[in-house]
Design an enzyme around this catalytic site. Structure first.
Site, PDB file in Angstrom:
ATOM      1  CD  GLU A 841      42.129  33.136  42.727  1.00 55.70           C
ATOM      2  OE1 GLU A 841      41.961  34.227  43.287  1.00 55.70           O
ATOM      3  OE2 GLU A 841      41.466  32.119  42.996  1.00 55.70           O
ATOM      4  NE  ARG A 850      49.797  40.299  52.529  1.00 58.10           N
ATOM      5  CZ  ARG A 850      49.216  41.505  52.434  1.00 58.10           C
ATOM      6  NH1 ARG A 850      49.950  42.601  52.420  1.00 58.10           N
ATOM      7  NH2 ARG A 850      47.918  41.600  52.328  1.00 58.10           N
ATOM      8  CG  PHE A 909      38.246   1.820  60.754  1.00 57.51           C
ATOM      9  CD1 PHE A 909      39.262   2.024  61.650  1.00 57.51           C
ATOM     10  CD2 PHE A 909      38.459   0.941  59.693  1.00 57.51           C
ATOM     11  CE1 PHE A 909      40.473   1.372  61.524  1.00 57.51           C
ATOM     12  CE2 PHE A 909      39.668   0.293  59.553  1.00 57.51           C
ATOM     13  CZ  PHE A 909      40.679   0.511  60.476  1.00 57.51           C
ATOM     14  CB  ALA A 935      37.927   6.397  55.112  1.00 57.34           C
ATOM     15  CE  LYS A 972      30.607  14.748  45.656  1.00 56.48           C
ATOM     16  NZ  LYS A 972      30.395  13.733  46.683  1.00 56.48           N
ATOM     17  CB  VAL A1001      53.623  41.452  57.762  1.00 53.52           C
ATOM     18  CG1 VAL A1001      53.378  40.325  56.759  1.00 53.52           C
ATOM     19  CG2 VAL A1001      54.931  41.221  58.499  1.00 53.52           C
ATOM     20  CG  ASP A1048      34.444  14.572  45.927  1.00 45.88           C
ATOM     21  OD1 ASP A1048      34.562  15.286  44.904  1.00 45.88           O
ATOM     22  OD2 ASP A1048      33.470  13.836  46.135  1.00 45.88           O
ATOM     23  CG  HIS A1146      44.173  39.659  41.762  1.00 46.41           C
ATOM     24  ND1 HIS A1146      44.032  38.349  41.424  1.00 46.41           N
ATOM     25  CD2 HIS A1146      43.914  39.748  43.092  1.00 46.41           C
ATOM     26  CE1 HIS A1146      43.679  37.641  42.487  1.00 46.41           C
ATOM     27  NE2 HIS A1146      43.601  38.472  43.534  1.00 46.41           N
ATOM     28  NE  ARG A1151      44.541  41.310  33.138  1.00 44.19           N
ATOM     29  CZ  ARG A1151      43.533  41.368  32.313  1.00 44.19           C
ATOM     30  NH1 ARG A1151      43.745  41.541  31.037  1.00 44.19           N
ATOM     31  NH2 ARG A1151      42.306  41.226  32.742  1.00 44.19           N
TER      32      ARG A1151
END
EC number: 1.1.1.34
Length: 1176
Positions: A841, A850, A909, A935, A972, A1001, A1048, A1146, A1151
């Site tokens: 993107e 920025r 762990f 992990a 998920k 800025v 993931d 954008h 473009r």
């Protein structure tokens, strides 16, 4: 009557087939991977060596004693008032209810100065106090520990409830509970303690007043000179029961191995004496032990043992002479000796593991008979047959593997038959019940089995390497025959006579018929020798292996008086009606510490002592010795790998030269056939717009061309896979499946298309991962509609497929490059960090950069981790809601600790921090929240959940596990529980940006940003009914960093939960911004983090792998970085929206250039600059 014979013959043939097949497979594996097989056997032998060396270190060979004494057993039946000596192996004469006692003595000596000095006696009394009260057994703190005075000693008045005196359970639980005095005999009978001794003004007078006791305690007592050479401490242990006996032995061992202090144990003499003295003691002990055994043995025993050693030496000489006659000076003979040595160590370790004690005396007598009866005839027969076959044709034209396998086929079954029969005879001897012979026969049988196995593995691998070296010599113009001729010229008459006497007439290899006739005769003679040996000992024609060494002399005053007192007190106790059985053990010698003086300078002895001490520590330590073995394992395999790499270039050059010769020959003789083959080969055409017309090349040719070039860089050993365009018939290709390097790519494709090879198993079958990916790609391309994949722009070469296989992806056809940009550096908690972002993107990286610039100008971002816990929510079901509710209450109360301990036991762990239980009818959902170190932890927590559920099932047998993941995690998927309770790392970050920076800025104002954030991120998301989506585009930055660092990507669903808050501070001049992300799921080990490109990004962030000192800190640091980067992206996008720059940026960035058409060559330059993004 013919049917049974036929059945027996069939059974024998089946058994022979199984044995022969096993031998062939082992030999084939050894010849295919000789170095690896040698390494494996060396590692097993190293483990055996370390264990046996540690065992030998505890032997009295290494102590200061010269003569080994065996315990003397005495027994007093109920009605007798005196002891009688009994055989230590005659357990049948001892009553089951007898009280059993072990008598251990400690003798402290100082012959030069005597032991009656106040200082020496004080040291003895301190030592006695420590031995009786401060030495606890066993060492483990996980079980009850016992001391002599409190638990182990024999007390003359036992509890009245004493019963079942020989029961182990009673002995373990009924450790003397009364406070009756322990039986002990020592100077404490004269002086109660050290204070009494120091207060004694006249030691001589005190001894005269207690003369009877003193005569039994002090050795060589001379009152007129106030001198005694030694002092004896006697301890009686109650050993009624095996467990008590074991504890007494442990106490004795701990006392005997106490570190040197005022008194020094002769068992630890090496820790005080210098290295030369220690070596002298070992040598002296061995010599005296041999002399002692010779004095005890009969003349026939000495003759038998001496003849055995002479025959053993002759066997070794014969081995070297015969191997030299076959062309190997020392290598193969030494390898055969090592074959036997490895077998001996493994057999000794196995016998020890079976609980059979093989004493050094038995070993000393058994070794020559083992060497003679077992001998080296089997490896010699195999070697001779290998060299015979190797001489049929020049070695340069032979396949070494085939030659060795031919030899194995001819000798395997006869050797197996002879070995099996010898093992049967030895097993019968092991069942004879004769002490000494049992151990010898068991050791010999196991040794024979190991020798047989190692011969067809390790020694076969050595033979393969030997033939390879001989072939190299022949290639260089030096043959084994030339070497043999050179050695024979200088052989003198005497030497030739000796060699002829010890050599085998057929060692150099005559005709096969003679060998076949001689082989069974040798085997039968050896079998008859073993049978005769076993029969000779069964009928006691000689007494080897059965000699009993000297025992403790119980008539000495220091022992006799103690035994009399022991029996007297026993008869006066409540157990007088029970027999008394006492074992008197050899005294443990101690001496008074003195300053050592050595004729060897300290400059020499000190470095050697340090070296020996270090060696002893590392070899004896049970953990360090195993790590040393593992280090040896790694070192040997690394050397093996480097050796293979070093020898590859030469092989490749030779192979290329051979391939060129073959190619030239084919082109000169079969040109017509090749032209026909090329004409018949179909050409696959791709759609026009995809392939450029600049280069005309068929897809197959292009793939082969690319594959060839990639292999020239990274897979040189497979460079000849597809140089031939001739596709052989399918049957011929099937025969070559086990040697895939002989097949070209088109032949492999035909095998897969005909069902002879699985597409998913190409990597395993071919062994070349990149080649397998290329072939699979061609298969899929040809089976697809467009047929464009094979020649597409999807990259294939130079990727770490070894990291991918079995971990990250299956059915691989290439890899997908994603551009990686860097935002920052950004000041996060005082550290300047560059943030990697993999994205397609446009404007995303620039916008985040920025935001980083604006935050840095305000002093940077501060972050904090407020919670850390990966979750898993299994679903279980009960028959009724009452049982479900009962389970919920149990887990929340008394079962919490039980479930937590079960969960934590599955990992070093994973630590369970929280349990949340919810009911839905009869269903129970249990949400485990766990810290998982560095992990991400889904696999780790799943393993813990399984263990926890199994424990819950024990308390609720009617519980049924529906699913290990019941979507109560939630993983998920968008869920309010992750937003509220958190999942993974819960992080909050903040920053303050001065108003001037906002205007300069970000090109907007503080008020505009605050208003936009309330209207868009808060009210707008609420209107949409969002859960955790109170932000502008947190998922954008998070997913880009996930892709760059190997996380993931699917977990961005819940990880992107974020609320962005903005507020005007400092009189509305400055902007305060914060981002709260309660469910960032990241890890720095496992998953995609094992791929080298992703690891390089983690390296750049300084969070690769596990944290060395604080598990979980690296993963938390990565979550902090992600949260801070999200805040930078939020700030920049909101500023762009407030200023109206978003669409313009954008349009300009995305473009700016037109995507070029894919061609086979490099894309031409368009001459235009890429579009610019938001300017600051």
């Amino acid at each position: 009557m013919s049917l049974p014979n036929h059945s027996g013959s069939s059974a024998f043939k089946s058994f022979s087939y199984i044995v022969g097949t096993g031998i062939k497979r082992a030999a084939k594996l050894s010849t295919r991977n000789p170095i690896e097989m040698i390494v494996v056997v060396l590692i097993l032998s190293s483990f055996s060596y370390f264990y046996l060396f540690n065992l030998a270190r505890t032997s009295d060979i290494f102590s200061g004693t010269v003569t080994r004494l065996y315990p003397t057993s005495v027994y007093a039946p109920t009605k007798d008032h005196s002891f009688s000596v009994v055989d230590r192996t005659a357990d049948s004469t001892i009553a089951n209810n007898a009280v059993k006692v072990h008598l251990h003595q400690i003798v402290v000596s100082d012959p030069k100065h005597g032991v009656l000095s106040r200082q020496t006696l004080a040291s003895v009394l301190r030592f006695q106090q420590m031995a009786e009260n401060e030495i606890y057994v066993p060492d483990s703190t996980a079980v009850n520990r016992f001391a002599f005075n409190k638990d182990l000693c024999y007390k003359t008045t036992l509890p009245s409830s004493y019963s079942s005196h020989s029961s182990d359970s009673n002995s373990n639980s009924n450790l003397n509970s009364k406070t009756s005095p322990c039986f002990a005999h020592s100077p404490a009978d004269i002086w109660q303690d050290e204070a009494t001794l120091l207060a004694d003004k006249n030691i001589r007078s005190t001894i005269e007043a207690n003369l009877d006791t003193a005569k039994n305690v002090f050795g060589d007592l001379q009152l007129n000179a106030t001198y005694a050479s030694s002092v004896t401490l006697s301890y009686a242990f109650n050993t009624t029961g095996d467990y008590r006996e074991h504890l007494a032995d442990m106490w004795k061992h701990k006392v005997a191995t106490l570190p040197p202090a005022d008194l020094v144990s002769l068992s630890n003499i090496g820790q005080q004496e210098n290295v030369f003295a220690w070596l002298f003691i070992v040598t002296r002990n061995v010599i005296f032990r041999v002399k002692e055994l010779i004095d005890l043995a009969d003349n026939i025993d000495i003759i038998v043992i001496l003849v055995g050693y002479i025959m053993m030496i002759a066997t070794f000489i014969s081995l070297y002479v015969n191997m030299r006659a076959m062309g190997s000076r020392y290598t193969l003979a030494t390898a055969v000796v090592f074959n036997g040595f490895f077998s001996f160590m493994l057999a000794l370790l196995t016998v020890r593991a079976l609980g059979v004690d093989v004493y050094p005396v038995v070993l000393a007598e058994a070794i020559p008979f083992l060497a003679v009866t077992i001998g080296f005839e089997r490896p010699f027969k195999l070697t001779k047959r290998v060299f015979q076959f190797s001489k049929e044709t020049p070695l340069t034209k032979q396949e070494i593997r085939t030659t060795i396998m031919r030899a194995v086929d001819t000798v395997a079954l006869p050797i197996a038959r002879d070995c099996f029969m010898e093992i049967i005879v030895l097993v019968l001897g092991a069942k004879s019940g004769i002490s000494g012979l049992e151990e010898f026969c068991l050791l010999s049988a196991i040794l024979l089995a190991y020798d047989f196995i190692i011969m067809f593995t390790w020694y076969t691998a050595v033979l393969a390497l030997k033939l390879e070296l001989l072939r190299i010599r022949e290639i260089n113009g030096i043959s084994a025959d030339d070497i043999k001729k050179g050695t024979k010229k200088s052989t003198g008459y005497i030497r030739r006579t000796v060699i002829k006497a010890f050599s085998d007439d057929h060692a150099a290899g005559a005709n096969t018929a003679n060998q076949k006739a001689d082989g069974p005769i040798i085997g039968r003679v050896k079998l008859l020798m073993i049978v005769g040996f076993v029969v000779m000992h069964i009928f006691k024609f000689c007494s080897a292996f059965q000699s009993v060494g000297p025992q403790v002399n119980i008539t000495e005053p220091s022992i006799a008086v103690v035994l009399d007192q022991l029996l007297e007190q026993h008869k006066a106790s409540s157990q007088a009606s029970l027999p008394l059985f006492v074992q008197v053990f050899p005294a443990m010698p101690f001496h008074v510490a003195t300053v050592n003086k050595s004729f060897v300078p300290d400059a020499i002895t000190r470095p050697l002592e340090a070296l020996f001490d270090t060696y002893a520590v590392y070899i004896q330590h049970p953990v360090i010795s195993k790590w040393l073995t593992i280090a040896l394992f790694v070192s040997l395999f690394l050397n093996t790998y480097l050796f293979n790499v070093a020898k590859q270039p030469k092989q490749i050059v030779e192979q290329v030269n051979q391939d060129k010769k073959i190619t030239n020959a084919i082109e000169s003789t079969n040109n017509t056939h090749i032209e026909v083959t090329e004409k018949q080969k179909p050409t696959i055409q791709s759609p026009g717009p995809v392939v450029s017309s600049a280069v005309v090349m068929s897809p197959n040719h292009k793939r082969s061309h690319n594959h060839h070039h990639s292999h020239s860089h990274s897979h040189n050993h497979h460079s000849n896979h597809h140089q031939s365009d001739i596709v052989r018939p399918i049957d011929e290709c099937v025969a070559l499946v086990r040697t895939p390097e002989m097949l070209n790519d088109e032949e492999v494709i035909s095998l897969v298309e005909n069902g002879k090879m699985a597409s998913y198993a190409l990597e395993k079958v071919l062994g070349d991962l990149q080649r397998a990916v290329g072939i699979r790609r061609a298969l899929i391309s040809r089976a697809s509609i467009t047929k464009t994949l094979e020649a597409s722009a999807l990259p294939l070469e130079n990727y770490h497929y070894d990291k991918v296989m079995g971990a990250c992806c299956e059915n691989v056809i290439g890899y997908m490059p994603i551009p990686v940009g860097v935002a920052g550096p950004m000041n996060i908690d005082g550290d300047l960090i560059h943030i990697p972002m993999a994205t397609t993107e446009g404007c995303l990286v620039a916008s985040t950069a920025r935001g980083c610039k604006a935050i840095n100008a305000g002093g940077g971002a501060s972050t904090i981790v407020i919670a850390d816990g990966m979750t898993r929510g299994p679903c279980v079901e009960f028959p009724t809601i009452l049982r479900a509710a009962a389970c919920k209450l149990w887990i929340e109360n008394e079962g919490n600790d039980i479930v937590t301990n079960a969960f934590n036991s599955t990992s070093r762990f994973a630590r369970l921090r929280k349990l949340k239980i919810a009911l839905a009818g009869k269903l129970v959902f249990i949400r485990f929240s766990t810290t998982t170190g560095d992990a991400m932890g889904m696999n780790m927590i799943s393993k813990g959940c399984e263990k926890a559920l199994s424990i819950i099932t024990e308390h609720f047998p009617d519980m049924q596990i529906i699913s290990l993941s019941g979507n109560y995690c939630t993983d998920k998927k968008p869920a309010a529980i992750n937003w509220i309770e958190g999942r993974g790392k819960s992080v909050v970050t903040e920053a303050v940006i001065p108003g001037a920076i906002v205007e300069k800025v970000l090109k907007t104002t503080v008020a505009a940003l605050v208003e936009l954030n309330i209207s868009k991120n808060l009210i707008g998301s609420a209107m949409a009914g969002s859960v955790g989506g109170f932000n502008a585009h947190a998922a954008n930055i998070l997913t880009a960093i996930y892709l760059a660092t190997g996380q993931d990507p699917a977990q961005n669903v819940e990880s992107s939960n974020c609320i962005t808050l903005m507020k005007a501070v400092n009189d509305t001049k400055d902007l305060h911004i914060s981002c709260t992300m309660p469910s960032i799921e990241v890890g720095t080990i496992g998953g995609g983090t094992i791929l080298p490109p992703q690891q390089s990004m983690l390296d750049m962030l300084g969070v690769r792998g596990p944290h060395p000192t604080e598990p979980g800190k690296n993963a938390q640091r990565l979550a902090r970085i992600i949260c801070a980067a999200v805040m930078a992206g939020e700030l920049s996008l909101c500023a762009a929206l407030a200023a109206g720059h978003l669409v313009k940026a954008h349009m300009a960035h995305n473009r700016g250039t037109q995507a070029p058409t894919i061609t086979s060559g490099p894309a031409p330059s368009t001459g235009t600059e890429p579009g610019t993004c938001i300017k600051s």
